[in-house]
Design a protein around this motif. Structure first.
Motif, short mmCIF file in Angstrom:
data_model
loop_
_atom_site.label_atom_id
_atom_site.label_comp_id
_atom_site.label_asym_id
_atom_site.label_seq_id
_atom_site.Cartn_x
_atom_site.Cartn_y
_atom_site.Cartn_z
N ILE A 1 4.27 -5.15 10.66
CA ILE A 1 3.30 -4.81 9.62
C ILE A 1 2.34 -3.77 10.16
N SER A 2 2.18 -2.68 9.43
CA SER A 2 1.21 -1.66 9.81
C SER A 2 -0.19 -2.28 9.74
N GLN A 3 -1.04 -1.94 10.71
CA GLN A 3 -2.33 -2.62 10.83
C GLN A 3 -3.50 -1.78 10.36
N HIS A 4 -4.53 -2.47 9.87
CA HIS A 4 -5.77 -1.81 9.52
C HIS A 4 -6.44 -1.29 10.80
N PRO A 5 -7.03 -0.11 10.76
CA PRO A 5 -7.72 0.42 11.95
C PRO A 5 -8.83 -0.51 12.44
N ARG A 6 -9.39 -1.33 11.52
CA ARG A 6 -10.50 -2.19 11.92
C ARG A 6 -10.06 -3.47 12.63
N ARG A 7 -8.75 -3.70 12.73
CA ARG A 7 -8.30 -4.92 13.40
C ARG A 7 -8.71 -4.86 14.88
N LYS A 8 -9.41 -5.91 15.33
CA LYS A 8 -9.97 -5.92 16.69
C LYS A 8 -8.88 -6.09 17.75
N LYS A 9 -7.89 -6.94 17.45
CA LYS A 9 -6.85 -7.20 18.44
C LYS A 9 -5.49 -6.79 17.85
N PRO A 10 -5.15 -5.50 17.93
CA PRO A 10 -3.87 -5.05 17.38
C PRO A 10 -2.70 -5.61 18.18
N TRP A 11 -1.57 -5.73 17.50
CA TRP A 11 -0.35 -6.19 18.17
C TRP A 11 0.66 -5.05 18.20
N PRO A 12 1.66 -5.11 19.06
CA PRO A 12 2.64 -4.03 19.13
C PRO A 12 3.42 -3.89 17.81
N LEU A 13 3.61 -2.66 17.38
CA LEU A 13 4.35 -2.40 16.15
C LEU A 13 5.66 -1.69 16.50
N ASP A 14 6.78 -2.29 16.12
CA ASP A 14 8.09 -1.67 16.35
C ASP A 14 8.28 -0.58 15.30
N ARG A 15 7.97 0.64 15.66
CA ARG A 15 7.97 1.75 14.71
C ARG A 15 9.38 2.12 14.23
N GLU A 16 10.39 1.87 15.04
CA GLU A 16 11.76 2.17 14.61
C GLU A 16 12.18 1.23 13.48
N ILE A 17 11.87 -0.05 13.63
CA ILE A 17 12.19 -1.00 12.57
C ILE A 17 11.31 -0.75 11.35
N TYR A 18 10.06 -0.37 11.57
CA TYR A 18 9.14 -0.11 10.46
C TYR A 18 9.65 1.00 9.56
N LYS A 19 10.44 1.92 10.12
CA LYS A 19 11.00 3.01 9.32
C LYS A 19 11.92 2.49 8.22
N TRP A 20 12.45 1.27 8.41
CA TRP A 20 13.35 0.71 7.39
C TRP A 20 12.63 0.47 6.06
N ARG A 21 11.29 0.49 6.10
CA ARG A 21 10.52 0.17 4.89
C ARG A 21 10.83 1.10 3.73
N HIS A 22 11.41 2.26 4.06
CA HIS A 22 11.73 3.19 2.96
C HIS A 22 12.78 2.58 2.02
N LEU A 23 13.52 1.57 2.48
CA LEU A 23 14.55 0.96 1.64
C LEU A 23 13.95 0.22 0.45
N ILE A 24 12.81 -0.45 0.64
CA ILE A 24 12.19 -1.14 -0.49
C ILE A 24 11.52 -0.11 -1.42
N GLU A 25 11.05 0.98 -0.86
CA GLU A 25 10.51 2.06 -1.69
C GLU A 25 11.62 2.69 -2.53
N ASN A 26 12.82 2.82 -1.92
CA ASN A 26 13.97 3.33 -2.67
C ASN A 26 14.32 2.40 -3.83
N PHE A 27 14.20 1.07 -3.58
CA PHE A 27 14.49 0.11 -4.65
C PHE A 27 13.55 0.32 -5.84
N PHE A 28 12.27 0.52 -5.57
CA PHE A 28 11.32 0.73 -6.65
C PHE A 28 11.65 2.02 -7.42
N CYS A 29 12.08 3.05 -6.70
CA CYS A 29 12.46 4.30 -7.37
C CYS A 29 13.64 4.07 -8.32
N LYS A 30 14.62 3.30 -7.86
CA LYS A 30 15.78 2.99 -8.70
C LYS A 30 15.36 2.14 -9.90
#
Length: 232
Positions: free
Chosen positions: A171-200
């Motif tokens: 999950i992409s984090q708010h800049p104000r989060r005090k203790k951020p956690w590691p974000l797997d950016r390669e997997i996060y790129k998959w999010r375009h698939l749900i955006e594609n669903f909304f387009c369809k």
């Protein structure tokens, strides 16, 4: 649909009727404008209402959907403007998932998809409500290995639920989060698939400009459109 032993008149030509509803969904036209080769518009509308009440469109969606790939689940929301034909339900907008926001009268579709971007389930919210309001019923009883979402879902109670499940947090984090956690950016790129669903989904104009007065009728249109999308 139904069995030969069921009481009442049996529907004829199910294929033509489903094509009639798809024509309405794709064009966004009023039922009165249904072309004559689909039969009488009033008969088709009454049958649509009967199928909606009997959850037939839900069963069509389930029949046209493969077993979801829940290694990862994705959640996101999209807003649709409510056409004037979609207003005027008994009880007013407050009785339906219709709210007033900067864009006027709107409805929010909150969706959960599998790792391939195929719809699993969805919730309707008034357009001005926060995305996180509908997340609990969306995730309830669903098993998945990880959740992919944007920062609108960066909420402590969502994170706590995911940790309790042992699910990976992407999950992409708010800049104000005090203790951020590691974000797997390669997997996060998959999010375009749900955006594609909304387009369809919004290729179906009856959904893109919500023309249904009631939530139940709007949901039936979404289930039918999603059945077509998932079956491709």
């Amino acid at each position: 649909m139904g069995k030969p032993t069921d009481p009442g008149r049996s529907g004829s030509d199910n294929r033509r009727f489903v094509e009639a509803v798809l024509w309405i969904a794709r064009t966004g036209s009023p039922w009165r404008d249904l072309p004559e080769h689909f039969g009488n518009w009033s008969t088709a509308f009454r049958r649509y209402s009967d199928w909606r009440k009997a959850d037939v469109f839900v069963r069509l969606f389930e029949a046209c959907s493969d077993e979801p790939d829940m290694e990862y689940a994705m959640v996101d929301a999209t807003i649709v403007k409510v056409h004037r034909h979609g207003q005027g339900a008994k009880g007013g907008p407050s009785s339906q998932a219709i709210g007033r926001s900067k864009g006027g009268m709107t409805t929010k579709i909150l969706a959960l998809t599998d790792a391939l971007g195929n719809l699993v389930r969805f919730e309707l919210l008034p357009g001005h409500r926060f995305d996180t309001v509908g997340i609990e019923p969306l995730l309830h009883g669903v098993d998945f290995g990880g959740l992919i979402a944007d920062k609108a879902f960066d909420s402590d109670h969502i994170i706590a639920d995911l940790n309790a499940r042992g699910a990976k947090i992407v999950i992409s984090q708010h800049p104000r989060r005090k203790k951020p956690w590691p974000l797997d950016r390669e997997i996060y790129k998959w999010r375009h698939l749900i955006e594609n669903f909304f387009c369809k989904l919004k290729e179906f104009k009856r959904i893109a400009m919500r023309a249904e007065k009631t939530d139940q009728s709007f949901k039936a249109m979404i289930y039918l459109a999603a059945a077509v999308i998932n079956s491709r």
